[in-house]
Write an enzyme that holds these catalytic residues in place. Structure first.
Site, short mmCIF file in Angstrom:
data_model
loop_
_atom_site.label_atom_id
_atom_site.label_comp_id
_atom_site.label_asym_id
_atom_site.label_seq_id
_atom_site.Cartn_x
_atom_site.Cartn_y
_atom_site.Cartn_z
N SER A 130 -32.42 35.51 -1.05
CA SER A 130 -32.43 34.32 -1.90
C SER A 130 -33.12 34.68 -3.20
CB SER A 130 -33.19 33.18 -1.21
OG SER A 130 -33.44 32.11 -2.09
N TYR A 143 -41.33 29.28 2.17
CA TYR A 143 -39.99 29.87 2.13
C TYR A 143 -39.97 31.11 1.25
CZ TYR A 143 -34.90 30.18 1.54
OH TYR A 143 -33.59 30.61 1.51
#
Length: 246
Positions: A130, A143
């Protein structure tokens, strides 16, 4: 026929990638915890369904047995985000869960299937990262910490596998609208999940990422795409997104 393993294949980017790889000529092992979903997907694309929780070593060992001695491509896609708390208000259990799935799960599957990738003579290891693995943003520390860990593992694998017939790629998407990612992040709160994409014209969709994965997978074996970052035009950075007036 070349073979591929896709983890987290029950929905979103994983399911779209399994379809794209099947269309590119791979026999795909569709891997996820939800048996009904991976069985339906495998039936659709002519693949093989394997029920597996990537954080469970015994289930990962069973996956390796199902795949067999050689494997051409591994897509470590299983992952996800939980919550949007600040560090000061963080839920340590949520952080642990994200690390277990995004990092430890990827580690377990990679360790189990790496010998088969090497044995293929031209293996491809794709980790679904990501932009959160390269940048930070408020409310995303748990995250981003997990995805930074995944990025570090991917880069280390490329160094350690140098000289072996395995290429290593990280695919790092930005804003991708899928059925479940944001819904899971906000613990089923549909309004909070929808607000992530409010006013954003054409966020990426799962098929955009799957198309990139299939492209990487089908490059000549001597070509390694180290990192591919994909964002919608509306997103300049995690914290910089153009939103139209509704």
């Amino acid at each position: 026929m070349p073979t591929a393993v896709v983890t987290g294949a029950s929905s979103g980017i994983g399911a779209a990638s399994a379809r794209a790889l099947a269309s590119a000529g791979f026999h795909v092992f569709c891997v996820a915890r939800r048996t009904d979903r991976v069985e339906a997907l495998a039936a659709e694309i002519g693949g093989t369904a394997v029920t597996c929780d990537v954080t469970d070593p015994a289930q990962v060992a069973a996956l390796a047995d199902a795949v067999g001695p050689t494997l051409d491509l591994l897509l470590n896609n299983a992952g996800g985000a939980l919550g949007s708390d600040t560090v000061a208000n963080a839920d340590p259990d949520g952080w642990r869960q994200m690390y277990e799935v995004n990092v430890i799960g990827t580690l377990l599957v990679t360790k189990a299937l790496l010998p088969a990738l090497v044995a293929s003579g031209a293996g491809t290891l794709l980790n679904l990262g990501s932009i959160a693995g390269h940048l930070t943003y408020e409310g995303g520390a748990g995250y981003t910490a997990a995805k930074h860990g995944l990025t570090a593992m991917t880069e280390t694998l490329r160094l350690e596998l140098n000289g072996q017939p395995v290429r290593v790629t990280e695919i790092a998407p930005g804003m991708v609208r899928t059925d479940e990612f944001s819904l899971n992040r906000f613990h089923g709160d549909a309004a909070a999940a929808d607000a992530v994409y409010a006013g954003v014209r054409e966020p990426l969709v799962a098929e955009d990422i799957a198309d990139a994965i299939a492209w990487v997978a089908t490059r000549p074996a001597h070509v390694n795409v180290d990192l591919m970052v994909l964002k919608p035009v509306a997103q300049a950075a995690p914290h910089k997104v153009h939103r139209e007036q509704l």
